[in-house]
Write an enzyme that holds these catalytic residues in place. Sequence first.
Site, PDB file in Angstrom:
ATOM      1  N   LYS A 107      -3.986  -2.486   4.413  1.00 15.16           N
ATOM      2  CA  LYS A 107      -4.118  -1.055   4.135  1.00 15.16           C
ATOM      3  C   LYS A 107      -3.151  -0.305   5.025  1.00 15.16           C
ATOM      4  CE  LYS A 107      -7.002   1.404   1.553  1.00 15.16           C
ATOM      5  NZ  LYS A 107      -7.647   0.863   0.362  1.00 15.16           N
ATOM      6  N   ASP A 147      -3.583   5.171  -2.811  1.00  9.23           N
ATOM      7  CA  ASP A 147      -4.969   5.346  -2.359  1.00  9.23           C
ATOM      8  C   ASP A 147      -5.200   6.849  -2.281  1.00  9.23           C
ATOM      9  OD1 ASP A 147      -7.337   5.260  -0.302  1.00  9.23           O
ATOM     10  OD2 ASP A 147      -7.078   3.202  -0.931  1.00  9.23           O
TER      11      ASP A 147
HETATM   12  N1  GLU Z   1      -6.251   1.638  -2.988  1.00 10.32           N
HETATM   13  C1  GLU Z   1      -6.960   0.894  -3.989  1.00 10.32           C
HETATM   14  C2  GLU Z   1      -8.170   0.223  -3.394  1.00 10.32           C
HETATM   15  O1  GLU Z   1      -8.720   0.648  -2.407  1.00 10.32           O
HETATM   16  C3  GLU Z   1      -6.033  -0.059  -4.750  1.00 10.32           C
HETATM   17  C4  GLU Z   1      -5.359  -1.096  -3.934  1.00 10.32           C
HETATM   18  C5  GLU Z   1      -4.283  -1.860  -4.676  1.00 10.32           C
HETATM   19  O2  GLU Z   1      -4.102  -1.651  -5.846  1.00 10.32           O
HETATM   20  O3  GLU Z   1      -3.628  -2.661  -3.999  1.00 10.32           O
HETATM   21  O4  GLU Z   1      -8.692  -0.703  -3.946  1.00 10.32           O
END
Ligand code: GLU
Length: 428
Positions: A107, A147
């Site tokens: 993240k 996100d």
């Molecule tokens: N940000 C999204 C999540 O928390 C998607 C993450 C992604 O697609 O890598 O799942």
Amino acid sequence: MSDKSFNAFKMAQHQFDEVAEQLGLDQGTKELLRTPSREYHFTIPIRMDDGSYKVFQGFRVQHNDARGPGKGGIRFHPQETIDTVRALATWMTWKCAVVDIPLGGGKGGVICDPHNLSMREQELICRGWVRQIVRNVGPLQDVPAPDVMTNAQHMLWMMDEYEKIMGGKFPGFITGKPVGSGGSLGRTEATGYGAVYTLREALKEHKVDTKSTTASFQGFGNVSQYAIELYHQYGGKTICVSSWDQEDQTSYSFVKEDGIDLEELRGITNKFGGIDKDKAKELGYSVLSGDKWIAQDVDILFPSALENQVNAETIKAIKPRVKFVVEGANGPTTPEADKFFFEKGIFVVPDFLANAGGVTVSYFEQVQCNMNYFWEKEEVLTKLDQKMTSAFHAVYNLAKKKNIFMRDAAYMIAISRVAEASKLRGWV
Ligand code: GLU
């Protein structure tokens, strides 16, 4: 994130520790999996539109990559902290494992508020973020995505910067890109739709007809809007949605007893999911200050905003009618609230299962980019439905067999998969 005493990473570790104990994990595996393997902190200096310079703080945390390259979004938020990013990276590891896609957990974040930044300033932050981390991310290392408060445009700027530095085309560097620029059809809908596929299965198991249900949603961003869209297609009725008001720095709940009209509300909503209060009143919505979304007399609650929203305080307002909670957000529910749900027999589809649709279609996006062959939307959504439905039933069956809470069952499946991969590699 508003409550200063709340620490999302402590919560993620607490959830992990409890299940690690029940699984009887050995000490080495426990130590490895309760802490991210790598984290990067860096500055992003930007020349602002008014000619002044501002230095933003950026992060990337890679929790575990035993099952594949790191994967997870990048958030732009004024209250971002390293511990929030650590928690979210950890949850990404479990999320990819529970839907069984060959990716790990990561993240990223930048402390900033896009409400107060021009598009040019946001572009510079995106490009600066990539320049600072370029050696440690990439299609085979760690793959970012959108996100909270980031979108397809941000992803494309980031890909462009990466490609300029690397001197080639690397569409697998990042996901959530615009369709036509390496993005997948269905990616925008994926998180919201995925959550409703799990809800549909939960209602089926409890022999509840979706058409007889009502719901209340926290947040009106990407996740909520598409979850509501599909929930309405299945015949459900939404009584309330809440949204953050940037001007008043608080949230408001928008209530219509005979059901909200999704398109009508979308028409008066900004790109951050903020609904215009005055226009909503004109359209006949009751606009209530504070978090009244949780106090609605509905069957289903759908927290789809930020972490720590369903906690020891806010659960006091939950009505006896509520029987299902579907966590569209990451980490919305604290362990105290979990205890309450367990005692009251409220069925919870836990976050890293409920909202795994986004990363699942991100994975499909990578697959399509690698093949350089893009699927029809129908094919993407059918494959998404299959993944979500089978993950839901694996978790549900385990929860039933062991008579445990859905969150614990989801953790058991996810942690076991990651522990096994780490062990087979000889890490612990
Ligand atoms: N940000 C999204 C999540 O928390 C998607 C993450 C992604 O697609 O890598 O799942």
